[in-house]
Design a protein around this motif. Structure first.
Motif, PDB file in Angstrom:
ATOM      1  N   ARG A   1     -48.278 -21.906 -86.403  1.00 49.96           N
ATOM      2  CA  ARG A   1     -48.076 -23.853 -86.889  1.00 49.96           C
ATOM      3  C   ARG A   1     -47.435 -24.076 -85.895  1.00 49.96           C
ATOM      4  NH1 ARG A   1     -45.006 -24.678 -92.196  1.00 49.96           N
ATOM      5  NH2 ARG A   1     -43.420 -23.719 -90.203  1.00 49.96           N
ATOM      6  N   ALA A   2     -47.672 -26.203 -85.762  1.00 51.38           N
ATOM      7  CA  ALA A   2     -46.840 -26.869 -85.001  1.00 51.38           C
ATOM      8  C   ALA A   2     -47.397 -28.431 -85.458  1.00 51.38           C
ATOM      9  CB  ALA A   2     -47.859 -26.651 -83.227  1.00 51.38           C
ATOM     10  N   PHE A   3     -46.126 -28.726 -84.932  1.00 48.96           N
ATOM     11  CA  PHE A   3     -45.850 -30.100 -85.271  1.00 48.96           C
ATOM     12  C   PHE A   3     -45.463 -30.534 -84.041  1.00 48.96           C
ATOM     13  CE2 PHE A   3     -44.219 -27.563 -88.271  1.00 48.96           C
ATOM     14  CZ  PHE A   3     -44.770 -28.685 -89.856  1.00 48.96           C
ATOM     15  N   ILE A   4     -46.120 -31.771 -83.840  1.00 50.39           N
ATOM     16  CA  ILE A   4     -46.415 -32.805 -82.881  1.00 50.39           C
ATOM     17  C   ILE A   4     -44.958 -33.380 -82.866  1.00 50.39           C
ATOM     18  CG2 ILE A   4     -47.253 -35.119 -83.971  1.00 50.39           C
ATOM     19  CD1 ILE A   4     -48.143 -35.297 -80.161  1.00 50.39           C
ATOM     20  N   THR A   5     -44.019 -33.659 -81.975  1.00 46.67           N
ATOM     21  CA  THR A   5     -42.755 -34.292 -81.819  1.00 46.67           C
ATOM     22  C   THR A   5     -42.571 -36.013 -81.188  1.00 46.67           C
ATOM     23  OG1 THR A   5     -42.187 -33.326 -79.769  1.00 46.67           O
ATOM     24  CG2 THR A   5     -41.696 -31.864 -81.336  1.00 46.67           C
TER      25      THR A   5
ATOM     26  N   ILE B   1     -57.318 -17.471 -76.013  1.00 45.67           N
ATOM     27  CA  ILE B   1     -55.622 -17.034 -76.941  1.00 45.67           C
ATOM     28  C   ILE B   1     -54.957 -16.749 -75.744  1.00 45.67           C
ATOM     29  CG2 ILE B   1     -54.817 -15.547 -78.617  1.00 45.67           C
ATOM     30  CD1 ILE B   1     -57.263 -14.684 -80.227  1.00 45.67           C
ATOM     31  N   GLN B   2     -54.505 -16.142 -75.091  1.00 46.46           N
ATOM     32  CA  GLN B   2     -53.460 -16.160 -73.642  1.00 46.46           C
ATOM     33  C   GLN B   2     -52.830 -17.283 -73.329  1.00 46.46           C
ATOM     34  OE1 GLN B   2     -51.090 -13.385 -73.999  1.00 46.46           O
ATOM     35  NE2 GLN B   2     -50.138 -15.122 -72.863  1.00 46.46           N
ATOM     36  N   GLU B   3     -54.697 -18.037 -72.554  1.00 52.31           N
ATOM     37  CA  GLU B   3     -54.284 -19.089 -71.851  1.00 52.31           C
ATOM     38  C   GLU B   3     -53.666 -20.591 -73.085  1.00 52.31           C
ATOM     39  OE1 GLU B   3     -58.088 -19.769 -68.860  1.00 52.31           O
ATOM     40  OE2 GLU B   3     -58.411 -20.167 -70.628  1.00 52.31           O
ATOM     41  N   GLY B   4     -54.060 -20.283 -74.261  1.00 50.67           N
ATOM     42  CA  GLY B   4     -53.795 -21.342 -75.174  1.00 50.67           C
ATOM     43  C   GLY B   4     -52.476 -20.566 -76.034  1.00 50.67           C
ATOM     44  N   LYS B   5     -51.516 -20.036 -75.950  1.00 50.83           N
ATOM     45  CA  LYS B   5     -50.659 -18.791 -75.703  1.00 50.83           C
ATOM     46  C   LYS B   5     -49.111 -19.626 -74.670  1.00 50.83           C
ATOM     47  CE  LYS B   5     -50.459 -15.452 -78.780  1.00 50.83           C
ATOM     48  NZ  LYS B   5     -51.165 -14.136 -79.467  1.00 50.83           N
ATOM     49  N   THR B   6     -50.169 -19.983 -73.890  1.00 47.97           N
ATOM     50  CA  THR B   6     -49.246 -20.546 -72.753  1.00 47.97           C
ATOM     51  C   THR B   6     -48.672 -21.605 -71.916  1.00 47.97           C
ATOM     52  OG1 THR B   6     -49.697 -18.124 -70.918  1.00 47.97           O
ATOM     53  CG2 THR B   6     -49.252 -20.131 -70.285  1.00 47.97           C
ATOM     54  N   LEU B   7     -49.899 -21.936 -72.622  1.00 48.49           N
ATOM     55  CA  LEU B   7     -49.308 -23.798 -72.593  1.00 48.49           C
ATOM     56  C   LEU B   7     -49.412 -24.096 -74.292  1.00 48.49           C
ATOM     57  CD1 LEU B   7     -51.216 -26.730 -71.922  1.00 48.49           C
ATOM     58  CD2 LEU B   7     -53.126 -25.877 -73.259  1.00 48.49           C
ATOM     59  N   LEU B   8     -48.768 -23.668 -75.198  1.00 57.47           N
ATOM     60  CA  LEU B   8     -48.217 -23.567 -76.005  1.00 57.47           C
ATOM     61  C   LEU B   8     -46.704 -23.666 -75.634  1.00 57.47           C
ATOM     62  CD1 LEU B   8     -50.736 -22.801 -79.082  1.00 57.47           C
ATOM     63  CD2 LEU B   8     -50.206 -25.222 -78.763  1.00 57.47           C
ATOM     64  N   SER B   9     -46.646 -22.243 -75.071  1.00 56.57           N
ATOM     65  CA  SER B   9     -44.858 -22.364 -74.816  1.00 56.57           C
ATOM     66  C   SER B   9     -44.933 -23.402 -73.663  1.00 56.57           C
ATOM     67  CB  SER B   9     -45.123 -20.815 -73.762  1.00 56.57           C
ATOM     68  OG  SER B   9     -45.179 -19.482 -75.155  1.00 56.57           O
ATOM     69  N   GLU B  10     -45.159 -23.461 -73.566  1.00 58.73           N
ATOM     70  CA  GLU B  10     -45.301 -24.691 -71.951  1.00 58.73           C
ATOM     71  C   GLU B  10     -44.563 -25.739 -72.756  1.00 58.73           C
ATOM     72  OE1 GLU B  10     -47.462 -24.760 -68.898  1.00 58.73           O
ATOM     73  OE2 GLU B  10     -46.943 -23.084 -67.909  1.00 58.73           O
ATOM     74  N   LEU B  11     -45.822 -26.264 -73.121  1.00 54.78           N
ATOM     75  CA  LEU B  11     -45.404 -27.718 -74.581  1.00 54.78           C
ATOM     76  C   LEU B  11     -44.564 -27.754 -75.277  1.00 54.78           C
ATOM     77  CD1 LEU B  11     -49.070 -28.231 -75.647  1.00 54.78           C
ATOM     78  CD2 LEU B  11     -47.856 -29.924 -73.634  1.00 54.78           C
ATOM     79  N   ASN B  12     -43.966 -26.892 -75.387  1.00 52.49           N
ATOM     80  CA  ASN B  12     -43.163 -25.729 -76.585  1.00 52.49           C
ATOM     81  C   ASN B  12     -41.899 -26.383 -76.041  1.00 52.49           C
ATOM     82  OD1 ASN B  12     -41.841 -25.343 -79.063  1.00 52.49           O
ATOM     83  ND2 ASN B  12     -41.033 -24.158 -77.942  1.00 52.49           N
ATOM     84  N   ARG B  13     -41.588 -25.210 -74.863  1.00 51.63           N
ATOM     85  CA  ARG B  13     -40.460 -25.971 -73.784  1.00 51.63           C
ATOM     86  C   ARG B  13     -40.060 -27.322 -73.482  1.00 51.63           C
ATOM     87  NH1 ARG B  13     -42.345 -21.011 -72.020  1.00 51.63           N
ATOM     88  NH2 ARG B  13     -43.513 -22.305 -70.063  1.00 51.63           N
ATOM     89  N   GLU B  14     -41.155 -28.195 -73.244  1.00 51.95           N
ATOM     90  CA  GLU B  14     -40.605 -29.361 -72.886  1.00 51.95           C
ATOM     91  C   GLU B  14     -40.556 -29.880 -74.138  1.00 51.95           C
ATOM     92  OE1 GLU B  14     -44.898 -30.017 -70.205  1.00 51.95           O
ATOM     93  OE2 GLU B  14     -44.278 -28.273 -68.722  1.00 51.95           O
ATOM     94  N   GLY B  15     -40.824 -30.147 -75.034  1.00 50.77           N
ATOM     95  CA  GLY B  15     -40.515 -30.320 -76.506  1.00 50.77           C
ATOM     96  C   GLY B  15     -41.537 -31.343 -77.110  1.00 50.77           C
ATOM     97  N   LEU B  16     -42.950 -31.720 -76.706  1.00 52.94           N
ATOM     98  CA  LEU B  16     -44.076 -32.545 -76.914  1.00 52.94           C
ATOM     99  C   LEU B  16     -44.545 -31.869 -77.898  1.00 52.94           C
ATOM    100  CD1 LEU B  16     -45.919 -32.401 -73.574  1.00 52.94           C
ATOM    101  CD2 LEU B  16     -43.867 -34.171 -74.572  1.00 52.94           C
ATOM    102  N   LEU B  17     -44.164 -30.938 -78.277  1.00 57.29           N
ATOM    103  CA  LEU B  17     -45.085 -29.843 -79.817  1.00 57.29           C
ATOM    104  C   LEU B  17     -43.975 -28.705 -80.273  1.00 57.29           C
ATOM    105  CD1 LEU B  17     -48.374 -28.727 -78.811  1.00 57.29           C
ATOM    106  CD2 LEU B  17     -47.416 -30.554 -79.878  1.00 57.29           C
ATOM    107  N   SER B  18     -43.610 -28.707 -81.133  1.00 59.76           N
ATOM    108  CA  SER B  18     -42.571 -27.482 -82.368  1.00 59.76           C
ATOM    109  C   SER B  18     -43.998 -26.675 -82.143  1.00 59.76           C
ATOM    110  CB  SER B  18     -41.850 -28.043 -83.062  1.00 59.76           C
ATOM    111  OG  SER B  18     -41.352 -27.265 -83.328  1.00 59.76           O
ATOM    112  N   VAL B  19     -43.343 -25.360 -82.155  1.00 58.69           N
ATOM    113  CA  VAL B  19     -44.267 -24.844 -82.119  1.00 58.69           C
ATOM    114  C   VAL B  19     -43.387 -23.357 -82.535  1.00 58.69           C
ATOM    115  CG1 VAL B  19     -45.650 -22.793 -81.097  1.00 58.69           C
ATOM    116  CG2 VAL B  19     -45.547 -25.079 -79.979  1.00 58.69           C
ATOM    117  N   ASP B  20     -43.792 -22.888 -83.821  1.00 57.42           N
ATOM    118  CA  ASP B  20     -43.421 -22.150 -84.721  1.00 57.42           C
ATOM    119  C   ASP B  20     -43.360 -20.192 -83.132  1.00 57.42           C
ATOM    120  OD1 ASP B  20     -45.595 -20.364 -85.841  1.00 57.42           O
ATOM    121  OD2 ASP B  20     -45.173 -20.419 -87.296  1.00 57.42           O
ATOM    122  N   SER B  21     -42.488 -19.416 -84.229  1.00 51.82           N
ATOM    123  CA  SER B  21     -42.940 -18.051 -82.987  1.00 51.82           C
ATOM    124  C   SER B  21     -43.723 -17.308 -83.624  1.00 51.82           C
ATOM    125  CB  SER B  21     -41.235 -17.397 -83.041  1.00 51.82           C
ATOM    126  OG  SER B  21     -41.405 -16.912 -84.567  1.00 51.82           O
ATOM    127  N   SER B  22     -43.898 -17.199 -84.146  1.00 48.73           N
ATOM    128  CA  SER B  22     -45.602 -16.980 -84.832  1.00 48.73           C
ATOM    129  C   SER B  22     -46.949 -17.935 -83.962  1.00 48.73           C
ATOM    130  CB  SER B  22     -46.119 -16.171 -85.261  1.00 48.73           C
ATOM    131  OG  SER B  22     -45.620 -17.648 -86.608  1.00 48.73           O
TER     132      SER B  22
END
Length: 86
Positions: free
Chosen positions: A72-76, A48-69
């Motif tokens: 949910r995520a969308f591809i950009t 779970i922690q590795e996934g959250k870290t990866l998702l945060s990076e992908l969100n910061r880079e704009g590859l996915l749009s991930v909600d704060s919780s």
């Protein structure tokens, strides 16, 4: 299975897996489909922690749009372009 690192390869593999799942659900409109990215990360072998870290990076880079919780995520459009370049 995706290697458990935060390398470019892991990011690419995760974005590809994310896109493959949503494209199966809605091939004509993948931008309209969201899914729980933590569940997908766990299915790919991340904790779970590795996934959250990866998702945060992908969100910061704009590859996915991930909600704060991170429920949910969308591809950009940038994420789609990223997949086309790889």
């Amino acid at each position: 299975m995706v290697a458990k690192t935060e390398s470019s390869s892991s990011k690419s593999s995760f974005v590809r897996a994310f896109y493959d799942v949503i494209a199966q659900a809605s091939p004509a409109r993948p931008f309209l489909i969201s899914l729980n990215p933590i569940v997908l990360a766990m299915q790919l072998g991340f904790s779970i922690q590795e996934g959250k870290t990866l998702l945060s990076e992908l969100n910061r880079e704009g590859l996915l749009s991930v909600d704060s919780s991170m429920n949910r995520a969308f591809i950009t459009p940038k994420g789609i372009k990223f997949l086309q370049v790889e």
